[in-house]
Every structure is written in structure tokens, then in C-alpha cells.
Scaffold this active site. Structure first.
Site, PDB file in Angstrom:
ATOM      1  N   ASP A 197      -5.241   6.291   2.098  1.00  0.00           N
ATOM      2  CA  ASP A 197      -5.392   4.855   1.896  1.00  0.00           C
ATOM      3  C   ASP A 197      -6.798   4.432   2.303  1.00  0.00           C
ATOM      4  O   ASP A 197      -7.417   5.017   3.206  1.00  0.00           O
ATOM      5  CB  ASP A 197      -4.369   4.095   2.738  1.00  0.00           C
ATOM      6  N   HIS A 232       0.827  -1.206   0.000  1.00  0.00           N
ATOM      7  CA  HIS A 232       0.000   0.000   0.000  1.00  0.00           C
ATOM      8  C   HIS A 232       0.864   1.259   0.000  1.00  0.00           C
ATOM      9  O   HIS A 232       0.528   2.247  -0.646  1.00  0.00           O
ATOM     10  CB  HIS A 232      -0.907   0.021   1.234  1.00  0.00           C
ATOM     11  N   GLN A 251      13.523  -6.907  -7.238  1.00  0.00           N
ATOM     12  CA  GLN A 251      12.582  -7.567  -8.134  1.00  0.00           C
ATOM     13  C   GLN A 251      12.437  -6.874  -9.482  1.00  0.00           C
ATOM     14  O   GLN A 251      12.453  -7.534 -10.532  1.00  0.00           O
ATOM     15  CB  GLN A 251      11.209  -7.691  -7.463  1.00  0.00           C
TER      16      GLN A 251
END
Length: 497
Positions: free
Chosen positions: A119, A14, A362
Site C-alpha cells: 500500500d 485500501h 452495496q
């Protein structure tokens, strides 16, 4: 200049995208940005924000509020779900963030912003926005499809009309024909749970919000934005993939570095072992295996993954969590779930695989020419990172909205499933073990040269082109981003009741 306050939650999945949005608002819109976070979570993005200010002239500041560790009986510094080894500690971290409402409200009143981007897990910000007579936008870190599916599942309850958890049913009202099993959907959609109240509060807050921001795009979810607006009654702004916009920002920085110093930073600096290993592999030959920063498998499932990778006989990079290393054995980390000989023969002797313990770069790995596929739990950020570079996926949904994302990928011909069909209530996996045979079959199906594999790879390359176009000037997401910024600038001169 309009001043926008951003409130990220306590999960990396998030935090990262909402901070991306804050940085984009500052760069593309020249908006004044303040991000409010706890000290430990602020460290995750402080350096990126500082570089934006220094190198791009962005006006972004970070304000911190102390996490109430003593009040929730946690050690100092445990402020993020990733640092939580059990669901009990997760509960304490989340409770700690409910206690932060008052100090956050006080800080926001002092900042006196013209807009709040919050959020989804801070529903109270809609009350504060109404008090301050400013717009509040909710950030949803995942997809339109799962929100639309929730609406129709709650309204029509098709999952309650089947004879068993394993019987498939059609979710009505969606642009695609999506069929699921009852075992694949969230428990709070089947019966009242402790999480049900939180979900309902979040959804109700969205109905009172000025809009909802999503990290997705119309190319990836064709038709879903229109359905979403119809069923939710609020516009869903699709401005993803955010990582592509951030890449553009980084390119601007690098070009400035080159013009100022005639040099650029090597993004692989510090990861030479990983890069050297990848450079020795053939193009599109390596399977990247990573289940995100939260997932915790039981030992017997980890063992089945290892056996499948060995049997599939294709090169791999496997990222394992530090928590999965149970003890030290001399100089080498020892994992008591490894099958006999796996590390010695597959990793060390034959060099078939590379094990990365803990965090991995990644994005850099996925971009490498040797990577040919990604075995993932279907976290939306990971999916977007793979698809933006044209990588096909092996899907293993586990919790949250993972199963809806898998169904979307299935419809678009972008992935192959391992056959997981049981939703978990948290990131500590308790669903039935997926066998070595199922995993091996899925890996071979994607990584071997077959008609199905070629079709999926072609679809992934075409999707990467579409996503790139969406983030370029005039593209669907770029246009949405600019329109959203202009709306916020305009709304800063209005009164909201």
C-alpha cells in the site's frame, strides 16, 4: 514459483482492492501469495482467501502481526480506521501501524519473497525491497487524475493565483479541461501541514518503485495513464475495475459448485427484507444513498438529507452508520437528527424509503433492477461499483481525492453534483451544510425523466459496456493484468540494486 508479499493498510477502501489484486495474481498467474495484516483486519478477507484456496486451488496464505494496542493506548481490536469514532483515535491507529514496521520487516525477511506489493502508506517497503534486491510495487487505490492534478498543482500553483477560495482556476496539463476552486483542493497543497511530510514520503517512495498499480482503466480515464507516466516517471499499471475481475472469479467458483453439487448459493441470503422491499419498486425508480464506511455528518446535515429525500418524493434506500444512532427508544432505534414525522410517515407509513443501519450489501443492491441512481461521496470503490452496472451518480465529494473524481465524472457526463465545494481534512465532516434545496434539486434532476437524466443514463450504460470489455480477455485492463503478472515472474529471476 514467484512468491509475492502483499501489505494492505488500515482502511477498508485500501484493504479490499489490494486483496483483490492478491487473489487475481494467484488465480491468473499461479503466483504464491502471502498477505500480511493485523488479526482484526485479516478477518475482513480471510474467508474469501480460504475459499480461493479450497475451490480454485490458489496458493494464498495470511500472516498476522499483532497490533500494538497497549503502546498506542487503544482497546484490543481497534485496528481499523472504520472503528475510530474520532480523529484522535484515527491518529492512534495510524501511529500503531508505524510501530509495526520492524515486525513486518522481520516477517518479510523470513518469507524471502521475490516481490513486494505495498500500500502507498508503507513507503519504508521500498528501502526493504532495495535491501532484498527485489522489485517493490506501490498500490494506489484511487485514480490517475488526482495524481496528475497534484503534480501540476504543485508545479504551477494555479490555486495560489486566484483572488479567493471560490474563484475557479484551470489545472494545466490534463487531458480534460478541469477547473476547480481553491476550497476544493487538499489543505497540504496550499500550506505545510502534519500530513505534508507523509504525502512527500509516499511520493518519493513511488519514484524508487518498480511501478504503481491503480484500480482504474484507460476507458474511464482516457489519456491520463500516458500523462501519469510522463510526469511521475514510473509506469502506472491500470488493472481495474478490480470488482469485475473478482466477479469473474466468483462465477468460476459458482460453476464449480453447480457441477459438484447441482446447487448454488443465493447471494441475497440474509438480506430478504431489503430484497423484498426492492422487488416491490419499479425499475430504475430507487435512489441508493450511501456515503461509505467512514463519513460522519453532523446532525444538521443528516436532517437536511432526510428533508431532501422526503421532498424529492422518490423511493430510496439510505444507509446510515451505527454511530449516527444516538440512543435507543424501545424496540426501535431513535435518531435525534430525524425531522419530525420523517420515520413515521416516509419510512413506516408510506413505505417510501428503507433505512439500513450499519453495513449494507452495496454491490448486490446496486445490481438490482429497481435501483436508478446512487448518491455518493465519490469514493473511488463506490464509483467503480456503480459504473460497472451502468448506474448514474449524484456526486457529493467530501475529502481525500473525492473532488478530482467528481470532476472526471462531470467531464464524462456520468453524474450530477449537489454543489459541495469545500474539502474536509478528514471523514468527520465540518464543511458548510448542503441545503435540502440543493439536494432535492440534484435528486429530482437525476431521478425524474428529463433530457439531462436520459443523457446521463445513456452515458452510464455505455461506460458499463466499456468497463466490462476492459476486464475481458484481450481488454485493456485484462492485458495490463496479465502483462504485470508476467513482468513479476520475469523480475523474480533478476537482481535489483
Amino acid at each position: 514459483m514467484a512468491h509475492v508479499v502483499f501489505l494492505p493498510y488500515t482502511m477498508n477502501s485500501h484493504i479490499t482492492p489490494i486483496v483483490h489484486i492478491a487473489r487475481l495474481f494467484a488465480f491468473y498467474g499461479g503466483l504464491k501469495i502471502t498477505i500480511i495484516a493485523t488479526p482484526k483486519n485479516a478477518l475482513l478477507f480471510q474467508s474469501s482467501v480460504d475459499k480461493d484456496c479450497l475451490e480454485l486451488g490458489s496458493e494464498i496464505s495470511v500472516k498476522t502481526v499483532k497490533f500494538p494496542a497497549d503502546e498506542v493506548d487503544l482497546p484490543e481490536g481497534v485496528e481499523n480506521i472504520i472503528a475510530s469514532p474520532s480523529m484522535e483515535i484515527v491518529g492512534k491507529v495510524c501511529y500503531g501501524f508505524t510501530l509495526l514496521q520492524k515486525p513486518m520487516e522481520q516477517l518479510i525477511r523470513q518469507l524471502n519473497p521475490q516481490c513486494i506489493v505495498s500500500d502507498m502508506f508503507f513507503p519504508w517497503t521500498v528501502d526493504l525491497a532495495e535491501e532484498l534486491k527485489i522489485p517493490r510495487y506501490s498500490f494506489q487505490p484511487a485514480t490517475f487524475i488526482h495524481q496528475c492534478a497534484w503534480h501540476f498543482l504543485k508545479g504551477y500553483t494555479p490555486h495560489m493565483k486566484v483572488a479567493s477560495d471560490s474563484e475557479r482556476f484551470l489545472i494545466p496539463g490534463l487531458p480534460h479541461e478541469i477547473k476547480m476552486k481553491r476550497s476544493e483542493i487538499e489543505d497540504f497543497l496550499i500550506e505545510e501541514t502534519d500530513f505534508s511530510l507523509m504525502v512527500n514520503e509516499n511520493l518519493e517512495a513511488e519514484l524508487r518503485s518498480y511501478g504503481i498499480i491503480h484500480n482504474t482503466c484507460s476507458e474511464l480515464e482516457p489519456g491520463y495513464a500516458e500523462v501519469y507516466k510522463k510526469v511521475r516517471g514510473r509506469k502506472g499499471w491500470h488493472i481495474g475495475p478490480l470488482s469485475l475481475f473478482i466477479n469473474n472469479l466468483e462465477c468460476v467458483k459458482i460453476s464449480k459448485e453447480i457441477s459438484n453439487s447441482n446447487s448454488s448459493t443465493d447471494p441475497w441470503k440474509g438480506y430478504s427484507d431489503c430484497l423484498n422491499w426492492l422487488e416491490k419498486q419499479e425499475h430504475n425508480s430507487v435512489l441508493y444513498v450511501n456515503f461509505g464506511s467512514m463519513v460522519r455528518f453532523p446532525n444538521d446535515q443528516l436532517s437536511e438529507i432526510a428533508l431532501a429525500l422526503e421532498a424529492a418524493n422518490c423511493p430510496f434506500i439510505w444507509v446510515v452508520r451505527e454511530q449516527e444512532k444516538n440512543q435507543e427508544d424501545g424496540e426501535n432505534g431513535h435518531f435525534n437528527w430525524w425531522p419530525n414525522g420523517f420515520k413515521e410517515n416516509i419510512v413506516e407509513k408510506n413505505k417510501m424509503g428503507l433505512i439500513i443501519q450499519g453495513w449494507a450489501p452495496q454491490v448486490l443492491i446496486l445490481k438490482h433492477r429497481s435501483i436508478g441512481g446512487f448518491l455518493t461521496h465519490c469514493g473511488w470503490n463506490s464509483i467503480l461499483e456503480a459504473l460497472t452496472v451502468g448506474l448514474p451518480l449524484i456526486t457529493w465529494p467530501l475529502f481525500s481525492e473525492n473532488f478530482y473524481s467528481e470532476k472526471l465524472l462531470e467531464q464524462l457526463g456520468l453524474g450530477i453534483g449537489v454543489g459541495a465545494d469545500v474539502w474536509n481534512s478528514g471523514f468527520i465532516v465540518s464543511s458548510p451544510v448542503v441545503s435540502k434545496e440543493k439536494l432535492e434539486l440534484a435528486i429530482k434532476c437525476l431521478m425524474c425523466d428529463s433530457e439531462k437524466s436520459r443523457e446521463i443514463r445513456q452515458n452510464a450504460k455505455l461506460m458499463a459496456e466499456k468497463l466490462k470489455s476492459a476486464a475481458e480477455e484481450g481488454g485493456s485492463s485484462h492485458s495490463q493484468l496479465i502483462a504485470l503478472i508476467e513482468e513479476i515472474k520475469s523480475s523474480s529471476f533478476k537482481n535489483f540494486t
